[in-house]
Design a protein around this motif. Structure first.
Motif, PDB file in Angstrom:
ATOM      1  N   LEU A   1       0.820  -1.213   0.000  1.00 37.13           N
ATOM      2  CA  LEU A   1       0.000   0.000   0.000  1.00 37.13           C
ATOM      3  C   LEU A   1       0.859   1.270   0.000  1.00 37.13           C
ATOM      4  CD1 LEU A   1      -2.815   1.258   0.089  1.00 37.13           C
ATOM      5  CD2 LEU A   1      -2.766   1.047   2.588  1.00 37.13           C
ATOM      6  N   LEU A   2       1.942   1.284   0.757  1.00 37.48           N
ATOM      7  CA  LEU A   2       2.792   2.476   0.818  1.00 37.48           C
ATOM      8  C   LEU A   2       3.364   2.804  -0.551  1.00 37.48           C
ATOM      9  CD1 LEU A   2       4.759   1.865   4.152  1.00 37.48           C
ATOM     10  CD2 LEU A   2       2.676   3.199   3.821  1.00 37.48           C
ATOM     11  N   GLU A   3       3.845   1.782  -1.253  1.00 39.52           N
ATOM     12  CA  GLU A   3       4.416   1.992  -2.591  1.00 39.52           C
ATOM     13  C   GLU A   3       3.341   2.464  -3.573  1.00 39.52           C
ATOM     14  OE1 GLU A   3       4.959  -0.645  -0.692  1.00 39.52           O
ATOM     15  OE2 GLU A   3       7.072  -0.303  -0.194  1.00 39.52           O
ATOM     16  N   GLU A   4       2.157   1.888  -3.438  1.00 37.09           N
ATOM     17  CA  GLU A   4       1.049   2.269  -4.321  1.00 37.09           C
ATOM     18  C   GLU A   4       0.708   3.745  -4.148  1.00 37.09           C
ATOM     19  OE1 GLU A   4      -3.708   1.382  -4.437  1.00 37.09           O
ATOM     20  OE2 GLU A   4      -2.391  -0.341  -4.082  1.00 37.09           O
ATOM     21  N   ILE A   5       0.665   4.202  -2.898  1.00 42.36           N
ATOM     22  CA  ILE A   5       0.360   5.615  -2.636  1.00 42.36           C
ATOM     23  C   ILE A   5       1.500   6.503  -3.113  1.00 42.36           C
ATOM     24  CG2 ILE A   5       0.030   7.318  -0.795  1.00 42.36           C
ATOM     25  CD1 ILE A   5      -1.429   5.091   0.781  1.00 42.36           C
ATOM     26  N   ASN A   6       2.715   6.085  -2.858  1.00 44.11           N
ATOM     27  CA  ASN A   6       3.883   6.915  -3.154  1.00 44.11           C
ATOM     28  C   ASN A   6       4.082   7.125  -4.657  1.00 44.11           C
ATOM     29  OD1 ASN A   6       5.910   8.456  -1.870  1.00 44.11           O
ATOM     30  ND2 ASN A   6       7.455   6.966  -2.494  1.00 44.11           N
ATOM     31  N   THR A   7       3.587   6.200  -5.462  1.00 40.30           N
ATOM     32  CA  THR A   7       3.796   6.311  -6.913  1.00 40.30           C
ATOM     33  C   THR A   7       2.644   7.006  -7.628  1.00 40.30           C
ATOM     34  OG1 THR A   7       2.863   4.091  -7.199  1.00 40.30           O
ATOM     35  CG2 THR A   7       5.260   4.260  -7.030  1.00 40.30           C
ATOM     36  N   GLN A   8       1.596   7.381  -6.886  1.00 39.61           N
ATOM     37  CA  GLN A   8       0.470   8.033  -7.555  1.00 39.61           C
ATOM     38  C   GLN A   8       0.834   9.465  -7.939  1.00 39.61           C
ATOM     39  OE1 GLN A   8      -3.046   8.520  -5.123  1.00 39.61           O
ATOM     40  NE2 GLN A   8      -1.915   9.356  -3.396  1.00 39.61           N
ATOM     41  N   ASN A   9       0.245   9.945  -9.011  1.00 37.99           N
ATOM     42  CA  ASN A   9       0.441  11.315  -9.473  1.00 37.99           C
ATOM     43  C   ASN A   9      -0.767  12.147  -9.083  1.00 37.99           C
ATOM     44  OD1 ASN A   9       2.954  10.952 -10.815  1.00 37.99           O
ATOM     45  ND2 ASN A   9       1.866   9.895 -12.482  1.00 37.99           N
ATOM     46  N   LEU A  10      -0.497  13.218  -8.341  1.00 34.87           N
ATOM     47  CA  LEU A  10      -1.591  14.098  -7.927  1.00 34.87           C
ATOM     48  C   LEU A  10      -1.860  15.128  -9.004  1.00 34.87           C
ATOM     49  CD1 LEU A  10      -0.702  14.849  -4.199  1.00 34.87           C
ATOM     50  CD2 LEU A  10      -2.353  13.202  -5.066  1.00 34.87           C
ATOM     51  N   GLN A  11      -3.128  15.383  -9.229  1.00 36.48           N
ATOM     52  CA  GLN A  11      -3.472  16.481 -10.126  1.00 36.48           C
ATOM     53  C   GLN A  11      -3.090  17.792  -9.449  1.00 36.48           C
ATOM     54  OE1 GLN A  11      -7.636  16.142 -10.952  1.00 36.48           O
ATOM     55  NE2 GLN A  11      -7.339  14.619 -12.551  1.00 36.48           N
ATOM     56  N   ASN A  12      -2.619  18.734 -10.213  1.00 38.28           N
ATOM     57  CA  ASN A  12      -2.210  20.027  -9.674  1.00 38.28           C
ATOM     58  C   ASN A  12      -3.452  20.857  -9.361  1.00 38.28           C
ATOM     59  OD1 ASN A  12      -0.753  22.227  -8.882  1.00 38.28           O
ATOM     60  ND2 ASN A  12      -0.386  22.978 -10.966  1.00 38.28           N
ATOM     61  N   ASN A  13      -3.817  20.839  -8.098  1.00 39.26           N
ATOM     62  CA  ASN A  13      -5.019  21.578  -7.684  1.00 39.26           C
ATOM     63  C   ASN A  13      -4.673  22.454  -6.492  1.00 39.26           C
ATOM     64  OD1 ASN A  13      -7.515  22.563  -7.085  1.00 39.26           O
ATOM     65  ND2 ASN A  13      -8.504  20.583  -6.799  1.00 39.26           N
ATOM     66  N   GLU A  14      -4.242  23.656  -6.780  1.00 40.08           N
ATOM     67  CA  GLU A  14      -3.875  24.583  -5.719  1.00 40.08           C
ATOM     68  C   GLU A  14      -5.081  25.353  -5.183  1.00 40.08           C
ATOM     69  OE1 GLU A  14      -0.900  24.807  -4.365  1.00 40.08           O
ATOM     70  OE2 GLU A  14      -0.100  23.275  -5.704  1.00 40.08           O
ATOM     71  N   GLN A  15      -6.181  25.310  -5.935  1.00 39.92           N
ATOM     72  CA  GLN A  15      -7.334  26.109  -5.546  1.00 39.92           C
ATOM     73  C   GLN A  15      -8.056  25.423  -4.396  1.00 39.92           C
ATOM     74  OE1 GLN A  15      -7.940  29.029  -6.821  1.00 39.92           O
ATOM     75  NE2 GLN A  15      -9.743  29.464  -5.621  1.00 39.92           N
ATOM     76  N   SER A  16      -7.917  25.944  -3.173  1.00 36.30           N
ATOM     77  CA  SER A  16      -8.519  25.311  -2.007  1.00 36.30           C
ATOM     78  C   SER A  16      -9.801  26.007  -1.561  1.00 36.30           C
ATOM     79  CB  SER A  16      -7.530  25.289  -0.847  1.00 36.30           C
ATOM     80  OG  SER A  16      -7.188  26.594  -0.461  1.00 36.30           O
ATOM     81  N   ALA A  17     -10.015  27.215  -1.990  1.00 32.73           N
ATOM     82  CA  ALA A  17     -11.256  27.902  -1.639  1.00 32.73           C
ATOM     83  C   ALA A  17     -11.596  28.881  -2.755  1.00 32.73           C
ATOM     84  CB  ALA A  17     -11.109  28.646  -0.316  1.00 32.73           C
ATOM     85  N   SER A  18     -12.875  29.033  -3.025  1.00 36.34           N
ATOM     86  CA  SER A  18     -13.262  29.933  -4.106  1.00 36.34           C
ATOM     87  C   SER A  18     -13.018  31.373  -3.674  1.00 36.34           C
ATOM     88  CB  SER A  18     -14.741  29.723  -4.443  1.00 36.34           C
ATOM     89  OG  SER A  18     -15.540  29.929  -3.305  1.00 36.34           O
ATOM     90  N   PRO A  19     -12.631  32.249  -4.608  1.00 35.93           N
ATOM     91  CA  PRO A  19     -12.332  33.635  -4.251  1.00 35.93           C
ATOM     92  C   PRO A  19     -13.521  34.364  -3.632  1.00 35.93           C
ATOM     93  CG  PRO A  19     -11.538  33.122  -6.467  1.00 35.93           C
ATOM     94  CD  PRO A  19     -12.374  31.963  -6.029  1.00 35.93           C
ATOM     95  N   GLU A  20     -14.729  33.910  -3.938  1.00 34.33           N
ATOM     96  CA  GLU A  20     -15.897  34.634  -3.447  1.00 34.33           C
ATOM     97  C   GLU A  20     -16.364  34.168  -2.069  1.00 34.33           C
ATOM     98  OE1 GLU A  20     -17.395  31.186  -5.988  1.00 34.33           O
ATOM     99  OE2 GLU A  20     -15.800  32.692  -6.067  1.00 34.33           O
TER     100      GLU A  20
END
Length: 419
Positions: free
Chosen positions: A123-142
Motif C-alpha cells: 500500500l505504501l508503494e502504491e500511494i507513493n507512486t500516484q500522481n496528484l493532479q495540480n489543484n492549488e485552488q482550495s477555496a473559491s475567491p468569493e
C-alpha cells in the motif's frame, strides 16, 4: 519507508477518495505522552452513528463487537446524554453527535517510520507512486466570511456573563462565537493541507464522514489513555507570537507570570482533577506540570498536564464519558457553565469543542480538543468555524474579542489565501 512531507500529502489525497477517512498528524511536535507521528485511516468496514442518548454505552457495545482500531468524533452535544441539558441553538452543519468507524486501511508512522497496519503490504508503494493532479485552488475567491454576532453584541454578552460571575453563578465560562460562509465551494483536502502548513499543531486532524468534513489545527489534547495511565492537557492562557525570537522570549515570560492567565488555568486544572477522580484509583490524580508555556505558529499557550491511574473497575470508555465535555471548553462549575453557554451563544457547537481521535486494539486512545478548526458540509456548501476564550471576573471584553480574532487568524488566512 520514511515519512516525508510528499508522502503525507499524497496519502491525504489517497484517503480522501473514500467516503470515510481520518488523518491524525502530530507534525513532529515532541510529545512524551504520544506514540504516533501520523495515523491515516481510510474506508470503513463497520460504522457507528449515535445521538446523545446512550452514546457511550453504544460505543462500548460497538467496540466489543468490533475489537480493533476505531476512529471518530465525539460532539460537544453529547453533554445532553450525560447531564440534564439541551441544545436548541441553530445547527447549519448537521454533524453526527458521535461517529466511529473501523478502517479498511490503516497507515501508521512511528518514530518517522511508515508501516501498513491494516491493508495490503504494498500500500505504501502504491500511494507513493500516484500522481496528484495540480489543484492549488482550495477555496473559491468569493468565499464571504460573516460573523454570527458583531463585535458590539459580543462585548455586551461578555459584560452580561461577568454579571453572572459576580453573582457567583459561575467562576469561569468559555464563551464562543461562530464565523461562517454560505455558498462556500472548497476542496476540503487541499484546504486542510494549507491550514496545516499555515498552522502546524500537535493534534492536527482531517476527518471525512461522507459529505461532512472537519479540518483541524488543534494544539490541545483532551484525554489520552496509555496503558493504565490517563493524561489530560488543558489549555488556558494565550499570547500572540512576537515578530522575532527576542520579543518571543519577553512575551513568554509575561504569559508565564500573568496572574489572570494563571487563575484561569488553575480553575480548569481543578475541574479536570475532579473529573479524573471519577475514573482514578485512589490518590493517583496528580498535576504533572502546571503553567507550562508552549509555542505554536500564531500563539504561545499555557498548558497544564494532569494524570491518574485508571481504576480497574472503570471501563476506558466510561473514563472518556466521566471527563466529557472537556473543562477547558466549558468552565467551572461545569454544568452551570454549559447552561450559560446554551443561553448566550448563538450557534450550536456540534463537533466544535468536541473531541476527535482513535481507539487502539489494546484499548488505548488519544483524543484532541476540536478547536482552531473548520467544519464543512459539502452538501450545503456551508463552511463554519468557531473561536472562544475564557471569561472571568478579571477579563476585559475588548481584549477577549482580540484573543478570539487571534485564534481565528490562521483559518481566515487559509480561507482567503495570500492577500
Amino acid at each position: 519507508m520514511r515519512l516525508t512531507a510528499d508522502f503525507k500529502h499524497k496519502a491525504l489525497h489517497w484517503a480522501d477518495q473514500f467516503e470515510y477517512c481520518c488523518v491524525l498528524d502530530s507534525n513532529s511536535y515532541p510529545d512524551p505522552y504520544g506514540k504516533y507521528d501520523l495515523l491515516i485511516a481510510a474506508g470503513a468496514t463497520h460504522m457507528l452513528y449515535s445521538d446523545s442518548e446512550g452514546a457511550f454505552e453504544n460505543l462500548k457495545s460497538f467496540y466489543a463487537a468490533h475489537p480493533g482500531w476505531l476512529f471518530g468524533i465525539l460532539g460537544y452535544d453529547l453533554k445532553n446524554g450525560i447531564e440534564a441539558l439541551q441544545s436548541g441553538n441553530p445547527d447549519q452543519l448537521g454533524f453526527p453527535q458521535l461517529c466511529f468507524f473501523q478502517p479498511e486501511y490503516l497507515i501508521v508512522s512511528e518514530n518517522g517510520v511508515l508501516r501498513v497496519e491494516v491493508g495490503p503490504a504494498n500500500l505504501l508503494e502504491e500511494i507513493n507512486t500516484q500522481n496528484l493532479q495540480n489543484n492549488e485552488q482550495s477555496a473559491s475567491p468569493e468565499v464571504n466570511i460573516q460573523a454570527m454576532m458583531d463585535r458590539e453584541i459580543y462585548i455586551h454578552k461578555i459584560q452580561e456573563l461577568k454579571q453572572h460571575i459576580s453573582r457567583g453563578d459561575v467562576y469561569e465560562i468559555t464563551f464562543c462565537q461562530e464565523f461562517f460562509a454560505r455558498q462556500a465551494w472548497i476542496n476540503p483536502a487541499e484546504t486542510y493541507a494549507r491550514l496545516n502548513f499555515n498552522s502546524p499543531t500537535p493534534f492536527a486532524a482531517y476527518l471525512k464522514l461522507k459529505d461532512k468534513y472537519l479540518l483541524c489545527a488543534s494544539p490541545e489534547r483532551f484525554l489520552r489513555k496509555k496503558g493504565q495511565q490517563l493524561i489530560s492537557q488543558p489549555i488556558k492562557g494565550t499570547a500572540k507570537r512576537g515578530k522575532d525570537a527576542a520579543t518571543d522570549v519577553v512575551i513568554k515570560a509575561q504569559l508565564a507570570a500573568d496572574l489572570k492567565e494563571q487563575t484561569e488555568n488553575v480553575m480548569i486544572v481543578d475541574l479536570v482533577r475532579n473529573d479524573l477522580t471519577r475514573s482514578a484509583t485512589p490518590a493517583s490524580v496528580k498535576v504533572e506540570e502546571q503553567f507550562g508555556i508552549y509555542s505554536f505558529a500564531q500563539v504561545h499557550q499555557m498548558i497544564s498536564t494532569i494524570s491518574c491511574k485508571l481504576h480497574p473497575d472503570v471501563h476506558f470508555i466510561d473514563a472518556i464519558k466521566n471527563t466529557f465535555p472537556m473543562g477547558s471548553m466549558t468552565g467551572a462549575p461545569k454544568v452551570s457553565a454549559m447552561e450559560l453557554i446554551e443561553e448566550y451563544e448563538e450557534s450550536t457547537r456540534g463537533a466544535y469543542s468536541g473531541a476527535m481521535g482513535y481507539i487502539s486494539p489494546e484499548g488505548d486512545f488519544d483524543f484532541n480538543v476540536v478547536i482552531r478548526s473548520m467544519l464543512y458540509a459539502s452538501d450545503k456548501a456551508y463552511l463554519s468555524f468557531q473561536v472562544g476564550s475564557a471569561i472571568t471576573a478579571a477579563c476585559v471584553p475588548e481584549k477577549e474579542y482580540e484573543e478570539c480574532m487571534l485564534k481565528a487568524s490562521a483559518i481566515i488566512e487559509t480561507i482567503k489565501g495570500p492577500q
